[in-house]
Design an enzyme around this catalytic site. Structure first.
Site, PDB file in Angstrom:
ATOM      1  N   GLU A 155      11.592   1.634   9.115  1.00 40.89           N
ATOM      2  CA  GLU A 155      11.458   1.909   7.688  1.00 40.89           C
ATOM      3  C   GLU A 155      10.755   3.254   7.524  1.00 40.89           C
ATOM      4  OE1 GLU A 155       9.578  -1.128   5.412  1.00 40.89           O
ATOM      5  OE2 GLU A 155      10.741  -2.741   6.320  1.00 40.89           O
TER       6      GLU A 155
ATOM      7  N   ASP B 163       1.019   0.479  -2.374  1.00 48.68           N
ATOM      8  CA  ASP B 163       0.514   0.942  -1.082  1.00 48.68           C
ATOM      9  C   ASP B 163      -1.005   1.020  -1.053  1.00 48.68           C
ATOM     10  OD1 ASP B 163       3.086   1.314   0.014  1.00 48.68           O
ATOM     11  OD2 ASP B 163       3.297   3.177  -1.107  1.00 48.68           O
TER      12      ASP B 163
END
Length: 257
Positions: A46, A57
């Site tokens: 990824e 995140d």
């Protein structure tokens, strides 16, 4: 056949996906990291597109995104880097945000994904309804899978819609925190509930996976697991990327829990 489909056809369990931010630690490290991951046995890669305002995140990925942007990483540069590593057998997915795709131009983005052998996209803030109503035909025209995230806070009805909408794999978020947090926050009842659904599509657990023990625990509930922040921390501390990546993958796949 899409390389992601090929992977799931030939390997059903104990899949290891590695996430890293493109353009980090240095701008030109992206191709080196991809090649080292394939050589070391990562089942899926990824590649995160750095963004100035990430939503889910944690601090590690935020800092790597900031550094990658300072390094000069752009989407065009990323596609040049992806083209440079072909041919590649390991599936690559790009992970970014909806605004990035729309600003770049969705069809141009998907065309470049197809040209560089990208298998699919993870866009956490793209609603499944928008995808199905406005974009699905174009995604399919360029042979791009889409991955939706299901979290412990997702309602049963919503979870089923996301599961039905995904064409790559179901991304099971292990807890309600941001990425890079301790695996002590694992929501096991949620993971068990998803497993009991006996999904017809592959699933991978992400968020809070950092060690071999975490990985082995996660693979009891899904077809595999995703490691991101721990891998990025290692990259930031390493002088020899090839050697460090090989040792990291080996430690995750072989160490006893």
């Amino acid at each position: 056949m899409n390389t992601l489909d090929q992977l799931f056809k030939h390997k059903k369990n104990n899949l290891l996906a590695i996430y890293f931010t493109a353009g980090y630690p240095k701008l030109d490290d992206t191709p080196k990291i991809i090649k080292a991951l394939e050589k070391s046995g990562s089942d899926l890669i990824e590649v995160g597109i750095p963004y100035s305002d990430p939503l889910a995140d944690g601090s590690v990925i935020q800092k790597t995104s900031e550094q990658a942007l300072k390094n000069g990483l752009t989407i065009d540069v990323l596609f040049q880097q992806l083209a440079s590593v072909q041919p590649l057998q390991t599936p690559i997915l790009l992970m970014g945000y909806y605004n990035q795709l729309m600003k770049y131009g969705l069809e141009k983005f998907l065309q470049n994904c197809k040209k560089t052998n990208v298998s699919g996209l993870i866009i956490p803030d793209m609603p499944v309804e928008i995808y199905q109503e406005q974009h699905q035909a174009m995604f399919e025209a360029y042979d791009q899978k889409v991955v939706f995230l299901v979290t412990p806070k997702t309602s049963e009805e919503r979870a089923q819609k996301l599961i039905d909408g995904t064409t790559g794999f179901v991304y099971i978020v292990s807890n309600s925190a941001t990425t890079g947090t301790s695996n002590s926050a694992y929501n096991e009842s949620f993971l068990k509930r998803i497993k009991e659904k006996q999904l017809s599509k592959p699933s991978l657990v992400g968020f809070g996976i950092a060690t071999a023990t975490d990985y082995q625990k996660a693979t009891k509930f899904a077809n595999g697991a995703i490691i991101g922040s721990a891998f990025l921390k290692m990259l930031g501390e390493s002088e020899n990327l090839d050697q460090a990546i090989e040792q990291f993958i080996y430690s995750i796949k072989t160490k006893e829990a």
